[in-house]
Design a protein around this motif. Structure first.
Motif, mmCIF file in Angstrom:
data_model
loop_
_atom_site.group_PDB
_atom_site.id
_atom_site.type_symbol
_atom_site.label_atom_id
_atom_site.label_comp_id
_atom_site.label_asym_id
_atom_site.label_seq_id
_atom_site.Cartn_x
_atom_site.Cartn_y
_atom_site.Cartn_z
ATOM 1 N N ARG A 119 0.776 -1.170 -0.010
ATOM 2 C CA ARG A 119 -0.130 -0.065 -0.028
ATOM 3 C C ARG A 119 1.011 1.439 -0.084
ATOM 4 O O ARG A 119 0.568 2.330 -0.701
ATOM 5 C CB ARG A 119 -1.060 -0.124 1.246
ATOM 6 N N THR A 120 1.940 1.267 0.798
ATOM 7 C CA THR A 120 2.691 2.415 0.936
ATOM 8 C C THR A 120 3.478 2.880 -0.538
ATOM 9 O O THR A 120 3.610 3.724 -0.688
ATOM 10 C CB THR A 120 3.760 2.319 1.787
ATOM 11 N N TYR A 121 3.827 1.542 -1.122
ATOM 12 C CA TYR A 121 4.781 1.685 -2.287
ATOM 13 C C TYR A 121 3.714 2.149 -3.411
ATOM 14 O O TYR A 121 4.401 3.003 -4.157
ATOM 15 C CB TYR A 121 5.212 0.265 -2.799
ATOM 16 N N ALA A 122 2.601 1.848 -3.446
ATOM 17 C CA ALA A 122 1.518 2.214 -4.455
ATOM 18 C C ALA A 122 1.216 3.571 -4.120
ATOM 19 O O ALA A 122 1.280 4.481 -5.110
ATOM 20 C CB ALA A 122 0.405 1.482 -4.189
ATOM 21 N N VAL A 123 1.110 4.113 -3.044
ATOM 22 C CA VAL A 123 0.950 5.714 -2.688
ATOM 23 C C VAL A 123 1.945 6.439 -3.001
ATOM 24 O O VAL A 123 1.898 7.462 -3.475
ATOM 25 C CB VAL A 123 0.553 5.630 -1.236
ATOM 26 N N ILE A 124 3.232 5.995 -2.544
ATOM 27 C CA ILE A 124 4.351 6.859 -3.135
ATOM 28 C C ILE A 124 4.336 6.983 -4.860
ATOM 29 O O ILE A 124 4.667 8.300 -5.236
ATOM 30 C CB ILE A 124 5.707 6.103 -2.743
ATOM 31 N N CYS A 125 4.166 5.958 -5.427
ATOM 32 C CA CYS A 125 4.237 5.997 -6.911
ATOM 33 C C CYS A 125 3.121 6.970 -7.373
ATOM 34 O O CYS A 125 3.343 7.715 -8.124
ATOM 35 C CB CYS A 125 3.964 4.686 -7.284
ATOM 36 N N PHE A 126 2.080 6.716 -6.633
ATOM 37 C CA PHE A 126 0.666 7.524 -7.007
ATOM 38 C C PHE A 126 1.140 9.370 -6.886
ATOM 39 O O PHE A 126 0.918 10.068 -7.667
ATOM 40 C CB PHE A 126 -0.574 7.281 -6.396
ATOM 41 N N LEU A 127 1.584 9.575 -5.814
ATOM 42 C CA LEU A 127 2.074 10.836 -5.463
ATOM 43 C C LEU A 127 3.202 11.387 -6.232
ATOM 44 O O LEU A 127 2.823 12.466 -6.671
ATOM 45 C CB LEU A 127 2.398 10.842 -3.962
ATOM 46 N N LEU A 128 3.933 10.751 -6.566
ATOM 47 C CA LEU A 128 5.019 11.004 -7.608
ATOM 48 C C LEU A 128 4.432 11.270 -8.950
ATOM 49 O O LEU A 128 4.780 12.229 -9.597
ATOM 50 C CB LEU A 128 6.024 10.113 -7.455
ATOM 51 N N MET A 250 -6.920 1.961 -11.423
ATOM 52 C CA MET A 250 -6.311 2.365 -10.268
ATOM 53 C C MET A 250 -5.709 3.809 -9.770
ATOM 54 O O MET A 250 -5.366 3.997 -8.821
ATOM 55 C CB MET A 250 -5.210 1.265 -9.964
ATOM 56 N N ASP A 251 -5.963 4.684 -10.643
ATOM 57 C CA ASP A 251 -5.619 6.016 -10.415
ATOM 58 C C ASP A 251 -6.644 6.664 -9.540
ATOM 59 O O ASP A 251 -7.974 6.591 -9.877
ATOM 60 C CB ASP A 251 -5.744 6.878 -11.698
ATOM 61 N N GLN A 252 -6.208 7.257 -8.415
ATOM 62 C CA GLN A 252 -7.028 7.788 -7.309
ATOM 63 C C GLN A 252 -8.260 8.903 -8.003
ATOM 64 O O GLN A 252 -9.000 8.879 -7.559
ATOM 65 C CB GLN A 252 -6.341 8.338 -6.136
ATOM 66 N N ASN A 253 -7.588 9.717 -8.973
ATOM 67 C CA ASN A 253 -8.533 10.530 -9.693
ATOM 68 C C ASN A 253 -9.575 10.182 -10.086
ATOM 69 O O ASN A 253 -10.641 10.590 -9.948
ATOM 70 C CB ASN A 253 -7.615 11.411 -10.668
ATOM 71 N N TYR A 254 -9.730 9.086 -10.484
ATOM 72 C CA TYR A 254 -10.862 8.325 -11.185
ATOM 73 C C TYR A 254 -11.272 7.228 -10.182
ATOM 74 O O TYR A 254 -12.950 7.454 -10.163
ATOM 75 C CB TYR A 254 -10.289 7.545 -12.371
ATOM 76 N N VAL A 255 -10.855 6.714 -9.582
ATOM 77 C CA VAL A 255 -11.476 5.791 -8.712
ATOM 78 C C VAL A 255 -12.382 6.403 -7.530
ATOM 79 O O VAL A 255 -13.417 6.221 -7.155
ATOM 80 C CB VAL A 255 -10.490 5.112 -7.736
ATOM 81 N N GLN A 256 -11.749 7.800 -7.354
ATOM 82 C CA GLN A 256 -12.560 8.460 -6.342
ATOM 83 C C GLN A 256 -13.992 9.178 -6.760
ATOM 84 O O GLN A 256 -15.037 9.080 -6.204
ATOM 85 C CB GLN A 256 -11.663 9.850 -5.953
ATOM 86 N N ARG A 257 -13.935 9.266 -8.272
ATOM 87 C CA ARG A 257 -15.251 9.530 -8.852
ATOM 88 C C ARG A 257 -16.090 8.671 -9.029
ATOM 89 O O ARG A 257 -17.310 8.823 -8.919
ATOM 90 C CB ARG A 257 -14.742 10.118 -10.314
ATOM 91 N N TYR A 258 -15.741 7.214 -8.981
ATOM 92 C CA TYR A 258 -16.548 6.237 -9.101
ATOM 93 C C TYR A 258 -17.513 6.047 -7.791
ATOM 94 O O TYR A 258 -18.647 5.801 -7.878
ATOM 95 C CB TYR A 258 -15.959 4.690 -9.230
ATOM 96 N N HIS A 259 -17.072 6.535 -6.655
ATOM 97 C CA HIS A 259 -17.558 6.620 -5.287
ATOM 98 C C HIS A 259 -18.605 7.901 -5.120
ATOM 99 O O HIS A 259 -19.294 7.837 -4.329
ATOM 100 C CB HIS A 259 -16.856 6.863 -4.159
ATOM 101 N N THR A 260 -18.524 8.947 -6.217
ATOM 102 C CA THR A 260 -19.333 9.818 -6.143
ATOM 103 C C THR A 260 -20.772 9.726 -6.966
ATOM 104 O O THR A 260 -21.683 10.459 -6.767
ATOM 105 C CB THR A 260 -18.784 11.188 -6.605
ATOM 106 N N THR A 261 -20.789 8.672 -7.597
ATOM 107 C CA THR A 261 -21.968 8.466 -8.368
ATOM 108 C C THR A 261 -23.029 7.497 -7.418
ATOM 109 O O THR A 261 -22.674 7.113 -6.374
ATOM 110 C CB THR A 261 -21.715 7.508 -9.482
#
Length: 524
Positions: A119-128, A250-261
């Motif tokens: 989880r930490t590795y993926a988070v770091i990659c995403f933030l970078l 798996m990009d948080q930008n898009y995954v987060q939007r799936y939860h707004t519907t």
């Protein structure tokens, strides 16, 4: 041009104020972290689709895509052609998975599968990845506005960045989504206006554009030879599929939007709406690039102006002779990113310039605001609450989100300033995103597809994948005497090979463990 007409300034000012007003309006609803990150799950699917479309259609598209088409051909359009397949996979498998999990973070699942390190590795990659994306977007908008206003690129990034931070921090995800709906419409109108103006100003019209484009091979999608050392059709197709799968899946930008519907079907519908809109509109930007190429070929004096501008920037203290010699040696790919701003400065009439600038600004602001909100959410859920303070009140969570959103907005600005001087904004974004996203996607696919891969297999596969990615990225630095050790692959293959390395090594290791366990049991 060092000063825009008053009407253009009014249009730009009105647009900026409008975005801030939207943020202020939605700030009244942000009473808790769920509203800030999920907009309480009440956004219609069509609005999410337009929001995702607006995020894809960044200022890199406005400037980088026409610049790429001007300097080479339509090879990069293959990236867009890969979207339907990636969208189908994501809609079929990833969207239901996220909706059923209920987790706002895309990376919580990795800890359940492989442990906290994953989880930490993926988070770091995403933030970078987000910092690279936001930096390239800041750079792109500053590049065009510098030509229009004469202000330094750093100053432009700071002013625009402050506006973005204000409405994103105040309004949360709901403000981000609805501003992106408006921005998506403005961007599309801006693209159509630019295309119409280029064609109108072209002697001979469309037929002459096609003639010049065909003569100089400007409409090619790239070589269909299975060669992975150059940017062929297949290299861009593979890169596009894996990158779009990363975006949708798996990009948080898009995954987060799936939860707004309101439902899985609405979330799925939003993905396909994005694809239906982005494919034809991205093609328009490639057409614009080819039209600009034909236009400047028939106007060599204007082309020389751009060459001299680029040469003067590269040799700020050079003599007139040296600058002229460098200008004469510049290829179309060297000046591609400067073509659109130059056309805007010299050929777009007053009033329309303000609208086009607003479109470019909206292209930048939608992507940056989305990245800020997603990065803040990941920081809050996957870092702060996971490692620093697990138990937070609703008020404390909201405060952390406000602080993190501001922090990532500022970091994005600084990244953009650091990119000043790069040759191609699109190239630098593709390279950085491929490096950071490759390992993350490979690990995620391993966790989703293979139910037998365990913690040890995933960790070993990730280390091997990272070594492969580092080798492919930095092998050009290997001395000439060891040139045989350099990667022969094109840089866009970093994303593809990095992802497959982690995924396939993890699968093979899990099968090896299973076979070894079976043999041990039989021996006993």
């Amino acid at each position: 041009m060092t000063k825009l007409p008053v009407i253009d300034l009014l249009i730009i000012f009105t647009y900026l104020i409008g975005m801030v007003v939207i943020g202020v309006y939605f700030s009244r609803k942000n009473k808790n972290a769920e509203q800030f990150t999920k907009a309480s799950g009440k956004i219609p699917g069509w609005a999410i689709g337009l929001s995702i479309y607006a995020t894809f259609l960044s200022s890199n598209t406005f400037l980088g895509v026409p610049g790429k088409a001007f300097g080479s051909n339509w090879n990069s359009f293959v990236f867009s052609l890969s979207m339907p397949l990636a969208a189908w996979v994501s809609a079929r498998y990833f969207v239901p998975f996220y909706r059923n999990s209920g987790e706002v973070s895309a990376y919580t699942h990795l800890e359940h599968r492989f442990g906290s390190w994953a989880r930490t590795y993926a988070v770091i990659c995403f933030l970078l990845t987000q910092l690279a994306r936001m930096g390239s977007i800041f750079f792109g908008i500053a590049l065009s506005l510098q030509a229009l206003t004469g202000y330094s690129m750093a100053s432009i990034m700071i002013v625009v960045g402050i506006c973005i931070i204000i409405y994103t921090v105040l309004g949360g995800m709901e403000a981000v989504i609805w501003t992106e709906v408006v921005q998506g419409v403005i961007k599309t109108i801006g693209a159509l206006i630019i295309l119409a103006l280029v064609i109108k100003g072209m002697p001979g019209g469309i037929s002459r554009i096609i003639e010049i484009g065909q003569a100089d091979n400007k409409f090619s999608l790239g070589s269909f030879v299975p060669d992975f050392t150059q940017s062929t059709f297949w290299v861009v197709l593979l890169y596009g599929f894996f990158m779009n799968l990363n975006n949708f899946g798996m990009d948080q930008n898009y995954v987060q939007r799936y939860h707004t519907t309101t439902s899985v079907s609405e979330a799925t519908r939003s993905i396909w709406l994005c694809v239906y809109l982005y494919l034809p509109v991205s093609l328009i930007f490639f057409v614009i690039g080819s039209c600009l190429y034909a236009y400047y070929q028939t106007n060599p004096d204007l082309l020389n102006e751009v060459r001299m501008q680029v040469a003067a920037e590269r040799l700020p203290n050079g003599s007139t002779t040296a600058i002229s010699q460098l200008a004469a040696s510049l290829s179309p790919s060297d000046i591609g990113d400067k073509i659109m701003p130059h056309f805007m400065v010299t050929k777009i009439p007053a009033g329309l310039v303000g609208l086009i600038v607003a479109a470019i600004m909206s292209a930048a602001m939608s992507t940056i605001s989305s990245g800020m909100n997603a990065s803040a959410t990941v920081f809050s859920v996957d870092i702060y609450q996971r490692y620093i303070k697990p138990e937070l009140t609703s008020k404390q969570s909201l405060k952390i989100l406000y602080i993190a959103t501001t922090m990532f907005g500022l970091l994005g600005m600084f990244t953009g300033v650091a990119m000043i001087g790069v040759k191609s904004v699109l190239d630098i974004w593709w390279m950085l995103s491929g490096i950071f996203a490759g390992g993350m996607l490979g690990l995620f696919l391993l966790g989703i597809v293979s139910h037998k891969a365990g913690n040890a297999e995933a960790a070993i596969a990730t280390v091997i994948g990272l070594l492969v990615i580092c080798w492919m990225t930095f092998s050009k630095q290997i001395p000439d005497e060891y040139a045989a050790l350099r990667s022969p692959f094109h840089q866009n293959m970093i994303m593809v090979i990095g992802t497959l390395s982690i995924f396939l090594v993890g699968i093979l290791l899990s099968k090896f463990r299973k076979n070894k366990s079976s043999n041990t049991e039989q021996t006993v």
